[in-house]
Design a protein around this motif. Structure first.
Motif, short mmCIF file in Angstrom:
data_model
loop_
_atom_site.label_atom_id
_atom_site.label_comp_id
_atom_site.label_asym_id
_atom_site.label_seq_id
_atom_site.Cartn_x
_atom_site.Cartn_y
_atom_site.Cartn_z
N THR A 1 16.34 -6.45 3.36
CA THR A 1 15.50 -6.17 2.11
C THR A 1 14.57 -5.40 2.64
O THR A 1 14.20 -4.50 1.83
CB THR A 1 14.89 -7.48 2.10
OG1 THR A 1 15.75 -8.57 1.87
CG2 THR A 1 14.04 -7.71 0.90
N ARG A 2 13.85 -5.32 3.86
CA ARG A 2 12.83 -4.32 4.05
C ARG A 2 13.33 -2.74 4.06
O ARG A 2 12.68 -2.17 3.57
CB ARG A 2 12.19 -4.55 5.61
CG ARG A 2 11.11 -3.79 5.72
CD ARG A 2 10.53 -4.27 7.04
NE ARG A 2 9.94 -5.95 6.96
CZ ARG A 2 10.28 -6.58 7.69
NH1 ARG A 2 10.95 -6.58 8.69
NH2 ARG A 2 9.76 -8.05 7.38
N ALA B 1 13.45 -1.64 0.36
CA ALA B 1 12.03 -1.70 -0.17
C ALA B 1 11.72 -0.32 0.27
O ALA B 1 10.81 0.22 -0.54
CB ALA B 1 11.17 -2.95 0.42
N LEU B 2 11.73 -0.40 1.54
CA LEU B 2 10.89 0.92 2.30
C LEU B 2 11.80 2.41 1.61
O LEU B 2 10.87 3.31 1.07
CB LEU B 2 11.04 1.25 3.69
CG LEU B 2 10.13 0.23 4.49
CD1 LEU B 2 10.30 0.04 5.85
CD2 LEU B 2 8.69 0.53 4.07
N GLU C 1 7.10 3.66 -3.70
CA GLU C 1 6.59 4.24 -4.67
C GLU C 1 5.04 4.72 -4.34
O GLU C 1 4.19 3.90 -4.47
CB GLU C 1 6.44 3.64 -6.21
CG GLU C 1 7.74 3.17 -6.56
CD GLU C 1 7.64 2.10 -7.70
OE1 GLU C 1 6.75 2.22 -8.53
OE2 GLU C 1 8.46 1.08 -7.71
N PRO D 1 1.61 6.60 -4.95
CA PRO D 1 0.72 6.59 -6.19
C PRO D 1 1.06 7.97 -7.07
O PRO D 1 1.20 8.76 -6.48
CB PRO D 1 -0.68 6.58 -5.86
CG PRO D 1 -0.78 6.74 -4.23
CD PRO D 1 0.75 6.59 -3.66
N HIS E 1 -0.25 2.70 -2.87
CA HIS E 1 1.25 2.82 -2.68
C HIS E 1 1.72 1.41 -2.89
O HIS E 1 1.39 0.38 -2.73
CB HIS E 1 1.42 3.13 -1.20
CG HIS E 1 1.00 4.67 -0.65
ND1 HIS E 1 1.73 5.47 -0.71
CD2 HIS E 1 -0.55 4.89 -0.76
CE1 HIS E 1 0.98 6.62 -0.24
NE2 HIS E 1 -0.29 6.42 -0.63
N LEU E 2 3.18 1.38 -3.60
CA LEU E 2 3.66 0.35 -3.77
C LEU E 2 5.18 0.04 -3.29
O LEU E 2 5.90 1.03 -3.31
CB LEU E 2 4.04 0.10 -5.24
CG LEU E 2 4.85 -1.07 -5.97
CD1 LEU E 2 4.47 -2.44 -5.35
CD2 LEU E 2 5.00 -1.02 -7.38
N VAL E 3 5.38 -0.95 -2.30
CA VAL E 3 6.81 -1.10 -1.68
C VAL E 3 7.13 -2.39 -2.48
O VAL E 3 6.39 -3.61 -2.45
CB VAL E 3 6.40 -1.25 -0.20
CG1 VAL E 3 7.97 -1.36 0.33
CG2 VAL E 3 5.96 0.06 0.34
N ARG E 4 8.49 -2.57 -2.70
CA ARG E 4 8.68 -3.89 -3.19
C ARG E 4 9.87 -4.29 -2.83
O ARG E 4 10.94 -4.03 -2.58
CB ARG E 4 9.29 -3.61 -4.92
CG ARG E 4 8.12 -3.03 -5.77
CD ARG E 4 8.67 -3.03 -7.08
NE ARG E 4 8.69 -4.13 -7.88
CZ ARG E 4 9.18 -4.49 -8.94
NH1 ARG E 4 9.42 -3.44 -9.88
NH2 ARG E 4 9.24 -5.75 -9.57
N HIS E 5 9.86 -5.78 -2.25
CA HIS E 5 10.96 -6.54 -1.71
C HIS E 5 11.90 -6.95 -2.96
O HIS E 5 11.30 -7.61 -4.13
CB HIS E 5 10.49 -7.60 -1.05
CG HIS E 5 9.76 -7.56 0.29
ND1 HIS E 5 9.25 -8.44 0.99
CD2 HIS E 5 10.01 -6.38 1.01
CE1 HIS E 5 9.11 -8.09 2.29
NE2 HIS E 5 9.36 -6.80 2.32
N THR F 1 6.66 -5.37 6.20
CA THR F 1 7.16 -4.05 5.66
C THR F 1 5.96 -3.03 5.32
O THR F 1 6.05 -2.17 5.44
CB THR F 1 7.65 -4.81 4.24
OG1 THR F 1 8.65 -5.59 4.64
CG2 THR F 1 8.16 -3.66 3.51
N TYR G 1 5.58 0.65 6.55
CA TYR G 1 5.53 2.10 5.77
C TYR G 1 4.28 2.44 6.16
O TYR G 1 4.13 3.80 6.41
CB TYR G 1 5.18 1.23 4.39
CG TYR G 1 4.93 2.17 3.26
CD1 TYR G 1 5.99 2.86 2.80
CD2 TYR G 1 3.63 2.84 2.83
CE1 TYR G 1 5.80 4.20 1.74
CE2 TYR G 1 3.48 3.67 1.76
CZ TYR G 1 4.55 4.27 1.39
OH TYR G 1 4.13 5.46 0.46
#
Lengths: 112, 229
Positions: free
Chosen positions: A98-99, A102-103, A107, A109, B55-59, B71, B75
């Motif tokens: 999952t990580r 996600a990485l 996103e 900014p 910054h956005l990281v989404r599981h 996580t 990052y």
């Protein structure tokens, strides 16, 4: 006795099922051997209950069925713990997967 | 004005849509680098974060706070300029001033990690059940006692790059706090505590860990200890 046929048949079908389903090389050979021994013991115990009885008396447990019950509790506890640890391990791999996803989709900014 | 461009704040977020926007905007006024890890929230947390400039990281699925912190950490530590890292809760219970004080200590003193503690000075603002439970956790943890920590489950931590590279949280859920304490001892990090203020808003209390979860934490930690690192 009829029950002996039923129990022996179920033991054998269990063994066949186990050997067929887990065909992967990675499956621990020890587990398989233990299972084969377990099935053989099961068949033996069904056909010669008086021997189980004798072992139980020798161990100081009184009845053969009690001995089986105690053994069952121990095996069940062991299996449950084993499953728990395995589950934790899989959970960790799942988290890492999952990580990684996600990485990869992070996103930053938006510029404004 | 101090330059905070080498500092990264890691904010695990789970269903905090109501508050996360304001919390992150407030933090961004001081710290330019914030990474929010949306841990599979079911609400509009991600949309709120996108509007803030973090910054956005989404599981894609919910994993738990420990996994979210890891996580965010991975990052942030991939950034070559990142020197200091802070874990910060999304519900608004932590104060930016406390973070600044902790980072000052990291920069000036010989420490690797600074952990916030609620148990310095006046503790009457902490709900008493919570106080008793947190003290019990510390008493039950031999590691915390050896390290002289008074509040192992404080979500506010600041650490340097060395710690960031060694830190590897494997407990996805709430057991990660104890795991971090164990890692402090394992890696011999120099640890310091900094008194911090926790704002127990009704929102934070409602969202906070239930005491029942404490049982889970103790159990998870014990089993993990037996199974080795």
């Amino acid at each position: 006795m009829l029950i002996q046929y039923v129990l022996v048949a179920s033991c054998i079908s269990l063994l066949i099922l186990f050997l067929r389903k887990r065909g992967s090389v990675r499956t621990a050979a020890g587990t398989k051997l233990a299972f084969v021994l377990f099935v053989m013991f099961g068949i033996y115990a069904v056909l010669r209950p008086e021997d189980v009885q004798a072992v139980a008396v020798w161990l100081g447990v009184g009845r053969g069925s009690d001995l089986l019950l105690y053994a069952l509790v121990v095996v069940f506890t062991f299996a449950t713990l084993n499953a728990y640890l395995r589950f934790k391990d899989i959970e960790l791999r799942y988290a890492r997967l999952t990580r990684a996803i996600a990485l990869r989709n992070a996103e930053p900014p938006s510029a404004d | 004005m101090t330059d905070w461009s080498e500092v990264w704040l890691i904010v695990p977020v789970y269903d905090e849509g109501r508050v996360v926007g304001d919390v992150v905007r407030d933090v961004l006024r001081t710290f330019p680098n914030v990474v929010c890890v949306d841990d599979g929230s079911r609400d509009d947390s991600a949309a709120e974060i996108r509007r803030t400039g973090a910054h956005l990281v989404r599981h894609p699925v919910n994993l738990g706070q420990g996994a979210a912190i890891q996580t965010g950490l991975e990052y942030a530590r991939a950034r070559p300029d990142a020197q200091f890292f802070v874990t910060f809760d999304a519900d608004g219970q932590h104060q930016v001033d406390d973070v600044v004080a902790m980072l000052d200590r990291l920069r000036t003193e010989d420490v690797d990690i600074v952990v916030g503690t609620r148990f310095h000075g006046d503790t009457s603002h902490i709900p008493w059940v919570k106080r008793a439970a947190l003290k019990a956790v510390v008493r039950l943890s031999p590691c915390s006692r050896r390290l002289g920590l008074t509040d192992a489950h404080n979500g506010l931590r600041a650490f340097n790059r060395k710690v960031a590279l060694q830190l590897n949280i494997t407990l996805n859920g709430m057991g990660h706090a104890s795991e971090i304490v164990r890692l402090m001892e394992y890696w011999n990090w120099r640890v310091a505590e900094e008194p911090v203020m926790i704002r127990y808003t009704d929102y934070a209390v409602a969202k906070g860990q239930s005491l029942v979860n404490g049982v889970n934490i103790v159990f998870e930690t014990m089993l993990r200890n037996r199974a080795g690192l």
